[in-house]
Structures are given as structure tokens and as C-alpha cells.
Enzyme design. Structure first.
Site, PDB file in Angstrom:
ATOM      1  N   ASP A  49      -2.415   6.639  -3.446  1.00 27.76           N
ATOM      2  CA  ASP A  49      -1.258   5.993  -2.805  1.00 27.76           C
ATOM      3  C   ASP A  49      -0.666   4.883  -3.670  1.00 27.76           C
ATOM      4  O   ASP A  49      -1.021   4.723  -4.840  1.00 27.76           O
ATOM      5  CB  ASP A  49      -1.647   5.448  -1.423  1.00 27.76           C
ATOM      6  CG  ASP A  49      -2.506   4.208  -1.520  1.00 27.76           C
ATOM      7  OD1 ASP A  49      -3.232   4.059  -2.529  1.00 27.76           O
ATOM      8  OD2 ASP A  49      -2.449   3.373  -0.598  1.00 27.76           O
TER       9      ASP A  49
ATOM     10  N   ASP B 122      -1.026   1.641  -4.001  1.00 25.38           N
ATOM     11  CA  ASP B 122      -1.889   0.678  -4.700  1.00 25.38           C
ATOM     12  C   ASP B 122      -3.225   1.275  -5.121  1.00 25.38           C
ATOM     13  O   ASP B 122      -4.124   0.542  -5.549  1.00 25.38           O
ATOM     14  CB  ASP B 122      -2.100  -0.579  -3.857  1.00 25.38           C
ATOM     15  CG  ASP B 122      -2.767  -0.275  -2.533  1.00 25.38           C
ATOM     16  OD1 ASP B 122      -2.614   0.846  -2.027  1.00 25.38           O
ATOM     17  OD2 ASP B 122      -3.450  -1.172  -1.991  1.00 25.38           O
TER      18      ASP B 122
ATOM     19  N   LYS C 235     -11.393   0.222  -0.565  1.00 20.36           N
ATOM     20  CA  LYS C 235     -11.440   1.669  -0.703  1.00 20.36           C
ATOM     21  C   LYS C 235     -10.892   2.025  -2.076  1.00 20.36           C
ATOM     22  O   LYS C 235     -10.201   1.224  -2.687  1.00 20.36           O
ATOM     23  CB  LYS C 235     -10.710   2.363   0.438  1.00 20.36           C
ATOM     24  CG  LYS C 235      -9.291   1.930   0.704  1.00 20.36           C
ATOM     25  CD  LYS C 235      -8.852   2.576   2.002  1.00 20.36           C
ATOM     26  CE  LYS C 235      -7.387   2.349   2.295  1.00 20.36           C
ATOM     27  NZ  LYS C 235      -7.126   1.080   2.973  1.00 20.36           N
TER      28      LYS C 235
ATOM     29  N   SER D 262       0.803  -1.217   0.000  1.00 21.91           N
ATOM     30  CA  SER D 262       0.000   0.000   0.000  1.00 21.91           C
ATOM     31  C   SER D 262       0.838   1.269   0.000  1.00 21.91           C
ATOM     32  O   SER D 262       1.629   1.503  -0.899  1.00 21.91           O
ATOM     33  CB  SER D 262      -0.945  -0.034   1.193  1.00 21.91           C
ATOM     34  OG  SER D 262      -1.850   1.016   1.100  1.00 21.91           O
ATOM     35  N   HIS D 263       0.687   2.065   1.051  1.00 24.84           N
ATOM     36  CA  HIS D 263       1.355   3.371   1.118  1.00 24.84           C
ATOM     37  C   HIS D 263       2.773   3.262   1.665  1.00 24.84           C
ATOM     38  O   HIS D 263       3.474   4.263   1.748  1.00 24.84           O
ATOM     39  CB  HIS D 263       0.544   4.290   2.027  1.00 24.84           C
ATOM     40  CG  HIS D 263       0.339   3.679   3.379  1.00 24.84           C
ATOM     41  ND1 HIS D 263      -0.521   2.620   3.570  1.00 24.84           N
ATOM     42  CD2 HIS D 263       0.925   3.923   4.554  1.00 24.84           C
ATOM     43  CE1 HIS D 263      -0.462   2.252   4.832  1.00 24.84           C
ATOM     44  NE2 HIS D 263       0.402   3.018   5.464  1.00 24.84           N
TER      45      HIS D 263
ATOM     46  N   ASP E  70      -5.734   2.763  -3.471  1.00 28.65           N
ATOM     47  CA  ASP E  70      -6.986   2.732  -2.711  1.00 28.65           C
ATOM     48  C   ASP E  70      -7.172   3.954  -1.815  1.00 28.65           C
ATOM     49  O   ASP E  70      -8.270   4.260  -1.404  1.00 28.65           O
ATOM     50  CB  ASP E  70      -7.145   1.423  -1.916  1.00 28.65           C
ATOM     51  CG  ASP E  70      -5.997   1.133  -0.990  1.00 28.65           C
ATOM     52  OD1 ASP E  70      -5.057   1.947  -0.918  1.00 28.65           O
ATOM     53  OD2 ASP E  70      -6.030   0.060  -0.326  1.00 28.65           O
ATOM     54  N   ARG E  71      -6.091   4.668  -1.518  1.00 29.89           N
ATOM     55  CA  ARG E  71      -6.228   5.872  -0.683  1.00 29.89           C
ATOM     56  C   ARG E  71      -6.329   7.119  -1.556  1.00 29.89           C
ATOM     57  O   ARG E  71      -5.825   7.128  -2.685  1.00 29.89           O
ATOM     58  CB  ARG E  71      -5.008   6.040   0.216  1.00 29.89           C
ATOM     59  CG  ARG E  71      -4.847   4.938   1.213  1.00 29.89           C
ATOM     60  CD  ARG E  71      -3.701   5.226   2.145  1.00 29.89           C
ATOM     61  NE  ARG E  71      -3.629   4.187   3.153  1.00 29.89           N
ATOM     62  CZ  ARG E  71      -3.109   4.339   4.364  1.00 29.89           C
ATOM     63  NH1 ARG E  71      -2.587   5.500   4.698  1.00 29.89           N
ATOM     64  NH2 ARG E  71      -3.113   3.350   5.219  1.00 29.89           N
TER      65      ARG E  71
HETATM   66  C1  G16 Z   1      -4.888  -0.317   5.635  1.00 29.17           C
HETATM   67  C2  G16 Z   1      -6.295  -0.727   5.925  1.00 29.17           C
HETATM   68  C3  G16 Z   1      -7.073   0.426   6.445  1.00 29.17           C
HETATM   69  C4  G16 Z   1      -6.390   1.053   7.627  1.00 29.17           C
HETATM   70  C5  G16 Z   1      -4.970   1.418   7.273  1.00 29.17           C
HETATM   71  C6  G16 Z   1      -4.154   1.887   8.467  1.00 29.17           C
HETATM   72  O1  G16 Z   1      -4.860   0.584   4.582  1.00 29.17           O
HETATM   73  O2  G16 Z   1      -6.939  -1.246   4.801  1.00 29.17           O
HETATM   74  O3  G16 Z   1      -8.344  -0.029   6.784  1.00 29.17           O
HETATM   75  O4  G16 Z   1      -7.080   2.193   8.050  1.00 29.17           O
HETATM   76  O5  G16 Z   1      -4.302   0.287   6.765  1.00 29.17           O
HETATM   77  O6  G16 Z   1      -4.085   0.859   9.377  1.00 29.17           O
HETATM   78  P1  G16 Z   1      -3.167   0.947  10.652  1.00 29.17           P
HETATM   79  O7  G16 Z   1      -3.655   2.159  11.407  1.00 29.17           O
HETATM   80  O8  G16 Z   1      -3.401  -0.339  11.376  1.00 29.17           O
HETATM   81  O9  G16 Z   1      -1.741   1.149  10.191  1.00 29.17           O
HETATM   82  P2  G16 Z   1      -3.842   0.411   3.383  1.00 29.17           P
HETATM   83  O10 G16 Z   1      -4.119   1.557   2.473  1.00 29.17           O
HETATM   84  O11 G16 Z   1      -2.493   0.476   4.041  1.00 29.17           O
HETATM   85  O12 G16 Z   1      -4.140  -0.930   2.820  1.00 29.17           O
END
Ligand code: G16
Length: 541
Positions: free
Chosen positions: A277, A279, A376, A113-114, A281-282
Site C-alpha cells: 500500500d 506506506d 505491519k 497509508s492506503h 505496511d499492508r
Molecule cells: C490502520 C491500522 C490498522 C487498521 C486499519 C483499518 O492501517 O494500523 O490496524 O486495521 O487502519 O482501520 P479502520 O478499520 O479503523 O479504518 P493503515 O494501513 O491504514 O495504517
């Protein structure tokens, strides 16, 4: 070509966190590490023989190596077909879209992801089920359990497949179909939004700066914004996906998308700024001199949904993760629809969406989406805003201010203490837990504690209970402080402290000033400095 069965032994810690298994690239490159986890996924699900799997990733370093391994393992384990994105590229929302459109058995997404990428960065793998959403906890728990007892995995010794050409090839008894990474997703977006209205807005001179952060959305945004909607060439910047995201942290927030923020605060600012981001989704939405908080963005989309073709019949309900501000709760109350509060993690929205309890959902961590997929969706949120502005003719800033005038404003900020010692982080949370019973009624400056608890969630659809999802301190004026440990980091622990203060009248205070007293109270109650060794948070968003 033949199928090999390879002996193996378990690796510790193959435990999917908030969103899949995320580790440093070094960890993933160990022989058998990826193979063990992939076989554990296949061993934990049933009935996939002859069925179709979707496969793709955000293009980060190790993506192309991992894709070839997974194709060979899918063939050896009896999948009938794999739909794989051209060059191995698929955004997370695109995978969800394709799983649903072609009703496949599930999908595998390669992304952290990010998190930063490159040889010294992070890698990740996530399994999505047949509804298109992240595997729920019962599945991820089963995968983890399997990874701890695994003894062998199956893999074909077929040569690597050329993923640069769209078309089909055969591997063992399995068909590999290399698909256009963007087409299905773009078609879905077209079915939800008024592309003609947005096209006209661009034709009339509206300007957008879309920062793809050298991540997966580059090709999606270029096709949709520039080719389909007629935005001028160059609207999408940092559009070429790079294995290391150009050395940046592909996280669309005011800190990591500094270049976009500077541009939007400068003399040549576009009418709207947006970023996505690693991937895809953000998302982050920015106006001239204003960054929209993700919590406000969700509330604004919910309040205006009927202006958008895909949601013109209204919404049945909304959901937000617990630490997300309560802005959307007020919109739900006004619309007389339910608002659900779930733990952090997109997987918790899946049941609510499948059961048609909600139409829109979102999180403070720059994620928003709807029932169109089960992830997302960054570009979706940006198109929603563009469609909204095209219909109302308002600026981003006016849209936000008008919303506050009607519903009041949630001053909201998150403070992250990144890569701290895990023992210190656990110690801080344990101590807070031990204080929960004694905080009620305590006075801190102008704030009085109304109640304090640890959030636990009972899924209203399947009844499953998720405990220890964050510690909450509520104050009598409606403000909240939330403490939780991140489930997406790869080194040490990350403490997140969330501040949420509601104001009906005073709408134009500086954010950090408005929250200053609460920040001090959090430091005092949790003794943050002593447990983290840090004087200040590492990142404030
Ligand atoms: C993931 C989850 C999200 C979550 C985020 C942060 O996002 O899919 O639901 O809000 O991580 O999570 P944490 O606070 O546990 O680090 P992504 O975009 O990283 O896949």
C-alpha cells in the site's frame, strides 16, 4: 539562523484515529495546522532533548513540504539528531526498523497509508515511540489533549535542507543525517529469510508480479526482489512512487489492485502476485486464480513459521484484531500457543510483542507482521510467502488448499459503507447497542444467535482498557457478524461489516454465496439501508 516562538490557537479535531492524524490535504495545508500537531507531539513526550528522531514518509503530496517544517521544529525543540530518509522517503516498516536498530527516541511517519493522495487526497502524520511502534492510546490521548490547549510552537528560520544527497548537515544545534531509505530495512529482511533459496527459485524460473501501486515500496521492492534476489527486471510494476499514486487508491485488496487481479486471473499469470500500500505496511498475496485472504495468510504463516530461518525455533504466541477471522486461532490451538484478540489498530500489538507474548500478528485489513519490528510489514509478508514456496515447492493455491484441508476454512468478507453520514452511522451503532440484550436465542433463517456483545479489551500487559471496539453477533454454528466504524476515514463515517463463517468440510464454495445468508441477516438486524441510505456496500473485499 534563529529559533522563533510563534503564537497559535488550537484547531478542533486533531484527534489521532486508528493510526495517526489523517485529514484531507486541504486541512493540513491551513497555516499552523501541521505545526500545532507536531508541537503537541513534542509537548506530550518527555526526555527527547539531545536525542534522535527518525523522520520520513510515503512520498505523497505535501510530504516534502511537511518534512522541512518538521526538521525546523525538531531543531527548535532541542532534538540532537534527525535521521531522515533520502528525498524524505521511508516506508512505515522501515521507520520502525530504523528506530529499533539505532535505538532512537521515536519517529514521525508522514502518510495516510492506503488513502488516496495528491492535492485532493489525504495526508497524515503518525508518531512512533522508542519500541518502533505506533504511540499507544495514552500517548495519542495526551497529544490530542495538548492540541486543544496549545498556545505557541517553536520553529527555526533556517533554510530548507537538500534531502537528495546522503550525508549530514547541521541545523541550529541539531544534526540532520540523510540516510539511504532502503539499506537498513533490506539488511533486516536478509537476516530473517533464506535469500539464497528464494534466489534459486527465481533462477529456476519462478515468476512474481509485485505491484507497488506507485507508492513507497517501489524502491524497496526493486532493490530486494530484482537486485538482491535476482527476480527479472520488470517483476516490480508501478514501481515509481508518485505524489498522487498515479491517481489510484494505493490499497492492496482485490478491488483497488484490480490490474494485478486481472493479470493473475489471466493466461499469463505469474506464479505469485503481491501488492503493497501507500506506506508499505499492508500486503496482498495472490496465486493463480486465487486471492489469499489476510486472515488465511496470517494462519498459514503461523502454521509454517518453523520453515523460515528467522522463526525456526517456533512461535511463542499469535494475535489478531477482533474482526480478523478465527483461522489463526485454530493454528494456535494446534501449536498449543496462546492467541490474543485485540481491537483494530496495530498499536494494540505493541505491548504483546514487547512482552514476548506473541511472535506473529495480523489483521483482516491486509496487515501481517512479527516481532522483528513494531509495525505491519508488507514486504516482510511477501518474502515470508516466497521463502515458504521456495522451501515447499508448492504453489500459492496448493498451500492454501492444503491449509484448509487440515484446519477447515473460514469464509470471510468485509463490506464497507464509505463516507456515509456520521449521524446515521452513530444511529446504527447506538441502535445495535440497544438490541444487544435481546438478540440471544433469536432465529434468523438457518442461523441462531448464540450471544451478542460489544468488544472491550483489557491489555494483559499494562491493564489499560479500550471500550466500544465493535459490536459482535455470534451464531451457534461458530459464525460471526461484526459491526464497527472505521477510525481512518477523513470524510463522514465508514461502516465496516465483517462476516466470518467456519466450514470444516465444504471447502470450495464461492465466497459471497457462502456468506449470502449472513449478509442478509446483517442488513436486517442493523437496518443498514435505512441508516446509511445505501442499497449496497461501497466496497466488498
Ligand atoms: C490502520 C491500522 C490498522 C487498521 C486499519 C483499518 O492501517 O494500523 O490496524 O486495521 O487502519 O482501520 P479502520 O478499520 O479503523 O479504518 P493503515 O494501513 O491504514 O495504517
Amino acid at each position: 539562523m534563529s529559533i522563533q516562538t510563534i503564537s497559535t490557537t488550537p484547531f478542533e479535531g486533531q484527534n489521532p484515529g486508528t493510526s495517526g492524524l489523517r485529514k484531507t490535504v486541504d486541512v493540513f495545508r491551513q497555516p499552523r495546522y501541521l505545526e500545532n500537531f507536531v508541537q503537541s507531539i513534542f509537548d506530550s513526550v518527555e526526555g527527547y532533548q539531545g536525542k534522535t528522531l527518525v523522520l520520513g514518509g510515503d512520498g505523497r503530496y505535501f510530504n516534502s513540504v511537511a518534512i522541512q517544517i518538521i526538521l525546523k521544529m525538531a531543531a527548535a525543540n532541542g532534538f540532537g539528531k534527525v535521521l531522515v530518509g533520502q528525498y524524505g522517503i521511508l516506508s512505515t516498516p522501515a521507520v520502525s526498523c530504523i528506530i529499533r536498530k539505532y535505538q532512537t527516541f521515536g519517529g514521525i511517519i508522514l502518510s495516510a497509508s492506503h488513502n488516496p493522495g495528491g492535492p485532493d487526497g489525504d495526508f497524515g502524520i503518525k508518531y512512533n515511540i522508542g519500541n518502533g511502534g505506533p504511540a499507544p492510546e495514552k500517548v495519542t490521548n495526551a497529544i490530542y489533549a495538548q492540541s486543544q490547549v496549545i498556545r505557541e510552537y517553536r520553529i527555526s528560520d533556517a533554510p530548507d535542507v537538500d534531502l537528495s544527497e546522503i550525508g549530514s548537515v547541521q541545523m541550529e544545534k541539531m544534526t540532520i543525517e540523510v540516510i539511504d531509505s532502503v539499506a537498513d530495512y533490506a539488511e533486516l529482511m536478509q537476516s530473517l529469510f533464506d535469500f539464497q533459496a528464494i534466489h534459486t527459485m527465481f533462477a529456476n524460473g519462478f515468476t512474481l508480479r509485485f505491484d507497488a501501486m506507485h507508492a513507497v515500496c517501489g524502491p524497496y521492492a526493486t532493490t530486494i526482489m530484482e537486485k538482491m534476489l535476482g527476480a527479472p527486471e520488470g517483476t516490480v510494476v508501478n514501481a515509481i512512487p508518485l505524489e498522487d499514486f498515479g491517481g489510484h487508491h494505493p490499497d492492496p485488496n482485490p478491488v483497488n489492485a484490480r490490474e494485478l487481479m486481472d493479470y493473475m486471473n489471466g493466461p499469463d499469470a505469474a506464479d505469485m502476485g503481491a501488492a503493497t500500500d501507500g506506506d508499505g505496511d499492508r500486503n496482498m498475496i495472490v496465486g493463480r486464480h486465487i486471492a489469499v485472504t489476510p486472515s488465511d495468510s496470517l494462519a498459514i504463516l503461523a502454521a509454517n513459521a518453523t520453515l523460515i530461518p528467522g522463526y525456526s525455533k517456533g512461535i511463542v504466541g499469535v494475535a489478531r484484531s477482533m474482526p480478523t477471522s478465527t483461522a489463526v486461532d485454530r493454528v494456535a490451538a494446534a501449536l498449543k500457543v496462546p492467541c490474543y484478540e485485540t481491537p483494530t489498530g496495530w498499536k494494540f500489538f505493541g505491548d504483546l510483542l514487547d512482552d514476548n507474548k506473541i511472535t506473529l500478528c495480523g489483521e483482516e485489513s491486509y496487515g501481517t507482521s512479527s516481532n522483528h519490528i513494531r509495525e505491519k510489514d508488507g514486504i516482510w509478508a511477501i518474502l515470508f510467502w516466497l521463502n515458504l514456496l521456495a522451501v515447499t515447492g508448492k504453489s500459492v493455491g496448493k498451500t492454501v488448499h492444503d491449509h484448509w484441508k487440515r484446519y477447515g476454512r473460514n469464509y470471510y468478507s468485509r463490506h464497507d459503507y464509505v463516507n456515509i453520514d456520521s449521524k446515521g452511522a452513530d444511529g446504527l451503532m447506538n441502535r445495535l447497542r440497544s438490541l444487544l440484550g435481546s438478540l440471544k436465542g433469536k432465529v434468523f433463517g438457518s442461523y441462531v444467535v448464540e450471544k451478542a456483545d460489544e468488544f472491550s479489551y483489557a491489555d494483559p500487559v499494562d491493564g489499560s482498557v479500550s471500550e466500544r471496539q465493535g459490536i459482535r453477533i455470534f451464531f451457534t454454528d461458530g459464525s460471526r457478524i461484526v459491526f464497527r466504524l472505521s477510525g481512518t476515514g477523513t470524510v463522514g463515517a465508514t461502516l465496516r461489516v465483517y462476516f466470518d463463517r467456519y466450514e470444516k468440510e465444504r471447502l470450495d464454495m464461492d465466497m459471497q454465496t457462502a456468506l449470502g445468508e449472513l449478509v442478509g441477516i446483517a442488513g436486517k438486524i442493523a437496518d443498514i439501508k435505512a441508516y446509511t441510505g445505501l442499497d449496497e456496500p461501497t466496497v466488498v473485499t
